[in-house]
Design a protein around this motif. Structure first.
Motif, PDB file in Angstrom:
ATOM      1  N   PHE A  46      43.916  48.326  31.025  1.00 26.59           N
ATOM      2  CA  PHE A  46      43.900  47.970  29.604  1.00 26.59           C
ATOM      3  C   PHE A  46      42.729  47.010  29.399  1.00 26.59           C
ATOM      4  O   PHE A  46      42.734  45.893  29.906  1.00 26.59           O
ATOM      5  CB  PHE A  46      45.243  47.331  29.231  1.00 26.59           C
ATOM      6  N   ILE A  47      41.695  47.447  28.699  1.00 23.66           N
ATOM      7  CA  ILE A  47      40.435  46.715  28.625  1.00 23.66           C
ATOM      8  C   ILE A  47      40.582  45.264  28.154  1.00 23.66           C
ATOM      9  O   ILE A  47      39.964  44.374  28.749  1.00 23.66           O
ATOM     10  CB  ILE A  47      39.403  47.498  27.790  1.00 23.66           C
ATOM     11  N   PRO A  48      41.385  44.957  27.122  1.00 26.38           N
ATOM     12  CA  PRO A  48      41.497  43.542  26.744  1.00 26.38           C
ATOM     13  C   PRO A  48      41.997  42.654  27.890  1.00 26.38           C
ATOM     14  O   PRO A  48      41.583  41.508  28.015  1.00 26.38           O
ATOM     15  CB  PRO A  48      42.482  43.553  25.575  1.00 26.38           C
ATOM     16  N   HIS A  49      42.871  43.181  28.743  1.00 24.94           N
ATOM     17  CA  HIS A  49      43.363  42.391  29.882  1.00 24.94           C
ATOM     18  C   HIS A  49      42.299  42.277  30.972  1.00 24.94           C
ATOM     19  O   HIS A  49      42.138  41.217  31.578  1.00 24.94           O
ATOM     20  CB  HIS A  49      44.645  42.985  30.432  1.00 24.94           C
ATOM     21  N   LEU A  50      41.564  43.342  31.217  1.00 22.19           N
ATOM     22  CA  LEU A  50      40.471  43.274  32.192  1.00 22.19           C
ATOM     23  C   LEU A  50      39.450  42.228  31.747  1.00 22.19           C
ATOM     24  O   LEU A  50      38.948  41.456  32.554  1.00 22.19           O
ATOM     25  CB  LEU A  50      39.811  44.641  32.357  1.00 22.19           C
ATOM     26  N   ASP A  51      39.172  42.189  30.441  1.00 20.77           N
ATOM     27  CA  ASP A  51      38.233  41.202  29.905  1.00 20.77           C
ATOM     28  C   ASP A  51      38.736  39.769  30.091  1.00 20.77           C
ATOM     29  O   ASP A  51      37.952  38.830  30.066  1.00 20.77           O
ATOM     30  CB  ASP A  51      37.961  41.455  28.426  1.00 20.77           C
ATOM     31  N   LEU A  52      40.041  39.595  30.261  1.00 22.86           N
ATOM     32  CA  LEU A  52      40.631  38.270  30.502  1.00 22.86           C
ATOM     33  C   LEU A  52      40.758  37.993  31.999  1.00 22.86           C
ATOM     34  O   LEU A  52      41.496  37.100  32.397  1.00 22.86           O
ATOM     35  CB  LEU A  52      42.014  38.186  29.846  1.00 22.86           C
ATOM     36  N   ALA A  53      40.053  38.747  32.832  1.00 23.20           N
ATOM     37  CA  ALA A  53      40.028  38.582  34.293  1.00 23.20           C
ATOM     38  C   ALA A  53      41.332  38.996  34.958  1.00 23.20           C
ATOM     39  O   ALA A  53      41.749  38.407  35.946  1.00 23.20           O
ATOM     40  CB  ALA A  53      39.643  37.157  34.683  1.00 23.20           C
ATOM     41  N   MET A  54      41.981  40.041  34.448  1.00 26.74           N
ATOM     42  CA  MET A  54      43.202  40.548  35.069  1.00 26.74           C
ATOM     43  C   MET A  54      42.818  41.568  36.131  1.00 26.74           C
ATOM     44  O   MET A  54      42.845  42.783  35.921  1.00 26.74           O
ATOM     45  CB  MET A  54      44.141  41.161  34.029  1.00 26.74           C
ATOM     46  N   TYR A  55      42.404  41.032  37.274  1.00 25.77           N
ATOM     47  CA  TYR A  55      42.014  41.859  38.403  1.00 25.77           C
ATOM     48  C   TYR A  55      42.196  41.065  39.688  1.00 25.77           C
ATOM     49  O   TYR A  55      42.383  39.853  39.671  1.00 25.77           O
ATOM     50  CB  TYR A  55      40.567  42.350  38.277  1.00 25.77           C
ATOM     51  N   GLY A  56      42.174  41.774  40.801  1.00 24.03           N
ATOM     52  CA  GLY A  56      42.321  41.139  42.109  1.00 24.03           C
ATOM     53  C   GLY A  56      41.804  42.074  43.177  1.00 24.03           C
ATOM     54  O   GLY A  56      41.163  43.086  42.890  1.00 24.03           O
ATOM     55  N   TRP A  57      42.105  41.723  44.434  1.00 26.71           N
ATOM     56  CA  TRP A  57      41.602  42.522  45.554  1.00 26.71           C
ATOM     57  C   TRP A  57      42.696  42.791  46.574  1.00 26.71           C
ATOM     58  O   TRP A  57      43.569  41.957  46.805  1.00 26.71           O
ATOM     59  CB  TRP A  57      40.472  41.782  46.281  1.00 26.71           C
ATOM     60  N   VAL A  58      42.581  43.975  47.186  1.00 26.44           N
ATOM     61  CA  VAL A  58      43.393  44.305  48.361  1.00 26.44           C
ATOM     62  C   VAL A  58      42.398  44.419  49.511  1.00 26.44           C
ATOM     63  O   VAL A  58      41.497  45.259  49.482  1.00 26.44           O
ATOM     64  CB  VAL A  58      44.163  45.623  48.172  1.00 26.44           C
ATOM     65  N   VAL A  59      42.553  43.556  50.491  1.00 24.27           N
ATOM     66  CA  VAL A  59      41.693  43.577  51.674  1.00 24.27           C
ATOM     67  C   VAL A  59      42.487  44.305  52.768  1.00 24.27           C
ATOM     68  O   VAL A  59      43.591  43.896  53.117  1.00 24.27           O
ATOM     69  CB  VAL A  59      41.314  42.159  52.130  1.00 24.27           C
ATOM     70  N   VAL A  60      41.907  45.404  53.259  1.00 23.09           N
ATOM     71  CA  VAL A  60      42.562  46.227  54.277  1.00 23.09           C
ATOM     72  C   VAL A  60      41.812  46.031  55.594  1.00 23.09           C
ATOM     73  O   VAL A  60      40.618  46.323  55.683  1.00 23.09           O
ATOM     74  CB  VAL A  60      42.581  47.714  53.869  1.00 23.09           C
TER      75      VAL A  60
END
Length: 191
Positions: free
Chosen positions: A174-188
């Motif tokens: 959802f672009i408005p949430h991505l713009d609010l830095a709603m992201y993270g990482w999975v390190v495998v």
């Protein structure tokens, strides 16, 4: 002079205590090393997309501050698992949708040209979802439909198995949430 120095020290201590951690992933533990408590195990991890128990219930259009967006985050920002491990995504709100992108993808790499509305989700012009077809070389998967999508059954818990070592970007589609830095990482990690 002593009062100015004390004031300066007090301001610096206050600023340091209010600073939030950056959005870059933490380094993975080396193979066989220990992981941070509660972060993940070698075989599985959990990331929560959204947290409706924090922030203002009022959105910014009503004249309130930005605290309503405190709900739009990924907890924790980074998890570490071994190759073949599974990440469980818990949906903490009706509009979130987990998108998984290839090893090395950064948020700025994501193309949004043909974003679209989803049935039952807010139909305002800027409230669109990223189109996976815009990102053919980096997009891997979505874990399910957002809970607001009237064409899908509710899926409050979703999961994905990661079989190749790397650092994968996971975002709210959802672009408005991505713009609010709603992201993270999975390190495998390789086993």
């Amino acid at each position: 002079m002593r009062v100015r120095f004390s004031t300066l020290v007090l301001v610096l201590v206050f600023a340091a205590s209010c600073a939030q951690p950056g959005s870059s992933p933490t380094a993975p533990a080396s193979a066989g090393g220990s992981l941070a408590a509660g972060q993940s195990s070698p075989d599985s991890a959990t990331m929560r997309f959204g947290n409706d128990s924090v922030g203002s219930k009022y959105g910014t259009p009503t004249g309130h501050d930005e605290s309503g967006h405190a709900r739009d985050n990924v907890i924790p920002r980074t998890v570490v698992i071994d190759r073949g491990g599974t990440v469980r995504f818990e949906m903490g709100g009706p509009i979130h949708q987990v998108g998984i992108f290839a090893d090395g993808t950064e948020v700025g790499d994501i193309i949004r040209t043909n974003a679209f509305n989803k049935p039952g989700c807010p139909p305002v012009p800027v409230a669109k979802f990223i189109n996976p077809a815009d990102n053919p070389t980096t997009f891997i998967a979505v874990t399910g439909a957002p809970l607001c999508d009237s064409t899908q059954a509710d899926q409050p818990i979703q999961s994905y198995q990661f079989n190749t070592p790397g650092k994968y970007l996971v975002i709210c589609m959802f672009i408005p949430h991505l713009d609010l830095a709603m992201y993270g990482w999975v390190v495998v990690r390789d086993r």
